[in-house]
Design a protein around this motif. Structure first.
Motif, mmCIF file in Angstrom:
data_model
loop_
_atom_site.group_PDB
_atom_site.id
_atom_site.type_symbol
_atom_site.label_atom_id
_atom_site.label_comp_id
_atom_site.label_asym_id
_atom_site.label_seq_id
_atom_site.Cartn_x
_atom_site.Cartn_y
_atom_site.Cartn_z
ATOM 1 N N GLU A 1 25.642 3.280 -28.220
ATOM 2 C CA GLU A 1 24.698 3.855 -29.184
ATOM 3 C C GLU A 1 25.085 5.286 -29.556
ATOM 4 O OE1 GLU A 1 19.972 5.178 -29.335
ATOM 5 O OE2 GLU A 1 20.667 3.740 -27.805
ATOM 6 N N PHE A 2 25.649 6.008 -28.591
ATOM 7 C CA PHE A 2 26.066 7.385 -28.839
ATOM 8 C C PHE A 2 27.588 7.526 -28.963
ATOM 9 C CE2 PHE A 2 21.776 7.852 -27.258
ATOM 10 C CZ PHE A 2 21.267 8.836 -28.095
ATOM 11 N N LEU A 3 28.263 6.386 -29.227
ATOM 12 C CA LEU A 3 29.702 6.316 -29.501
ATOM 13 C C LEU A 3 30.560 6.817 -28.341
ATOM 14 C CD1 LEU A 3 29.932 7.335 -33.281
ATOM 15 C CD2 LEU A 3 29.519 5.100 -32.244
ATOM 16 N N ALA B 1 28.799 21.755 -35.720
ATOM 17 C CA ALA B 1 29.908 22.706 -35.648
ATOM 18 C C ALA B 1 30.944 22.252 -34.631
ATOM 19 C CB ALA B 1 29.385 24.097 -35.292
ATOM 20 N N GLU B 2 30.475 21.737 -33.504
ATOM 21 C CA GLU B 2 31.390 21.215 -32.484
ATOM 22 C C GLU B 2 32.179 20.027 -33.029
ATOM 23 O OE1 GLU B 2 33.086 19.859 -28.715
ATOM 24 O OE2 GLU B 2 32.386 21.808 -29.423
ATOM 25 N N ARG C 1 30.005 11.523 -39.627
ATOM 26 C CA ARG C 1 29.875 10.096 -39.342
ATOM 27 C C ARG C 1 28.612 9.781 -38.541
ATOM 28 N NH1 ARG C 1 33.759 6.558 -35.192
ATOM 29 N NH2 ARG C 1 32.403 4.710 -35.166
ATOM 30 N N PHE C 2 28.268 10.690 -37.625
ATOM 31 C CA PHE C 2 27.213 10.384 -36.654
ATOM 32 C C PHE C 2 26.447 11.658 -36.312
ATOM 33 C CE2 PHE C 2 25.729 10.042 -32.251
ATOM 34 C CZ PHE C 2 25.109 8.806 -32.237
ATOM 35 N N LEU C 3 25.129 11.559 -36.269
ATOM 36 C CA LEU C 3 24.288 12.680 -35.840
ATOM 37 C C LEU C 3 22.999 12.104 -35.273
ATOM 38 C CD1 LEU C 3 23.626 15.705 -35.640
ATOM 39 C CD2 LEU C 3 22.748 15.573 -37.982
ATOM 40 N N LYS C 4 22.756 12.363 -33.989
ATOM 41 C CA LYS C 4 21.585 11.777 -33.350
ATOM 42 C C LYS C 4 21.119 12.626 -32.186
ATOM 43 C CE LYS C 4 19.781 7.333 -31.766
ATOM 44 N NZ LYS C 4 20.056 5.878 -31.638
ATOM 45 N N ARG D 1 24.204 14.832 -30.532
ATOM 46 C CA ARG D 1 25.630 14.543 -30.662
ATOM 47 C C ARG D 1 25.948 14.336 -32.134
ATOM 48 N NH1 ARG D 1 30.177 10.241 -28.203
ATOM 49 N NH2 ARG D 1 31.696 11.930 -27.999
ATOM 50 N N ALA D 2 27.077 14.929 -32.553
ATOM 51 C CA ALA D 2 27.575 14.760 -33.914
ATOM 52 C C ALA D 2 29.061 14.446 -33.846
ATOM 53 C CB ALA D 2 27.346 16.027 -34.732
ATOM 54 N N LEU D 3 29.537 13.622 -34.764
ATOM 55 C CA LEU D 3 30.955 13.295 -34.857
ATOM 56 C C LEU D 3 31.346 13.178 -36.328
ATOM 57 C CD1 LEU D 3 31.187 10.540 -32.095
ATOM 58 C CD2 LEU D 3 32.243 12.807 -31.980
ATOM 59 N N CYS D 4 32.560 13.586 -36.638
ATOM 60 C CA CYS D 4 33.088 13.461 -37.999
ATOM 61 C C CYS D 4 33.897 12.177 -38.143
ATOM 62 C CB CYS D 4 33.975 14.662 -38.340
ATOM 63 S SG CYS D 4 33.063 16.210 -38.540
#
Length: 282
Positions: A78-80, A105-106, A247-250, A263-266
């Motif tokens: 769920e959180f990749l 930013a991370e 791509r992801f932000l939760k 958590r965020a991911l590009c």
């Protein structure tokens, strides 16, 4: 902030270590470490204010505990964490909105590092001039024979709102090695000292003998392979760099009142996890 609430979430906690950085006879900054029973340092904080240094260390320790717990749970995918099994893109803080922005930013920071080294996109370099840095920044820089600075300015859209993402990467060279530190901020200037602190931490980690984990393997490899790092920097000539896409932000529940985690991911980047210690990414 109640320290007891944090420590309940870190079952193997042993102690908090704190020490000042003394320059010219006065305390100019403070280092805090959260130590586990096995001797592992789960979180560090560095700031010119002692209370802030402790908050940063506790936040990092909680962040790593959250990632460890998620990786062992049914929420892993769920959180990749099945794709990016690391702390990449996680942030813990005391305000929901600012914590969300630090996570983004991370994510951009990791994306820029991958685009630079893996995809060979050019980053603008500027010299670090001794007369233009303060005594604290100079203290970190003096541990290296040379410090090279690279910058990237990108735009990223977060929940429909465009933001400027400014990144600074510092590469510290020694006789045989190359080390790296970086920092990205949204809608602001990157403090040089933040990147230098991470750079110095990696130098000190390369001297550790009692800890083994993936990031340390790469750090130690480049501690003795400066030429390999310089080759990868030199070949980064592609232009222009694309813009990052989120791509992801939760949000992740923390279990601590008044403390937030995101958590965020590009899209389209390689994390620092993996099997290739020859990548100058960690």
């Amino acid at each position: 902030m109640k320290i007891e609430q944090f420590l309940k979430r870190i079952p193997d906690f042993k102690e908090i270590q704190e020490s000042p950085l003394v320059l010219e006879g006065r305390d100019v900054a403070f280092q805090t470490s959260v130590i586990l029973k096995n001797g592992y340092c789960q979180g560090t904080g560095f700031a010119q204010d002692a209370k802030l240094a402790r908050q940063i260390a506790l936040s990092e320790a909680l962040e790593r505990q959250i990632v460890f717990d998620l990786a062992q749970s049914s929420q892993k995918a769920e959180f990749l964490l099945d794709e990016y099994p690391s702390t990449c893109g996680f942030a813990v803080g005391y305000d929901a909105e600012s914590t969300k922005h630090r996570a983004v930013a991370e994510a951009v920071e990791r994306w820029v590092r991958s685009k630079w080294i893996d995809d060979r996109y050019f980053l603008l370099e500027f010299p670090l001039k001794s007369q233009e840095i303060n005594s604290l920044e100079g203290w970190f820089a003096k541990h290296f024979t040379e410090v090279r600075c690279f910058v990237s300015s990108n735009q990223i859209v977060v929940e429909g709102v465009p933001h400027s993402a400014n990144s600074l990467i510092v590469v510290g060279l020694t006789r045989n090695g190359a080390f790296v530190g970086s920092k990205t901020v949204l809608d602001g200037k990157v403090p040089l000292v933040s990147a230098l602190v991470e750079l110095y931490r990696h130098l000190r980690l390369s001297e550790e003998d009692n800890q083994t984990y993936r990031e340390l393997e790469v750090i130690k490899h480049f501690a003795n392979n400066k030429s390999l790092a310089l080759e990868q920097i030199l070949r980064a000539t592609r232009r222009p760099m694309p813009e990052p896409q989120l791509r992801f932000l939760k949000e992740v529940p923390t279990g601590v009142e008044g403390v937030f985690c995101y958590r965020a991911l590009c899209e389209n980047f390689r994390g620092w996890h993996g099997n290739d210690v020859r990548r100058f990414v960690y």
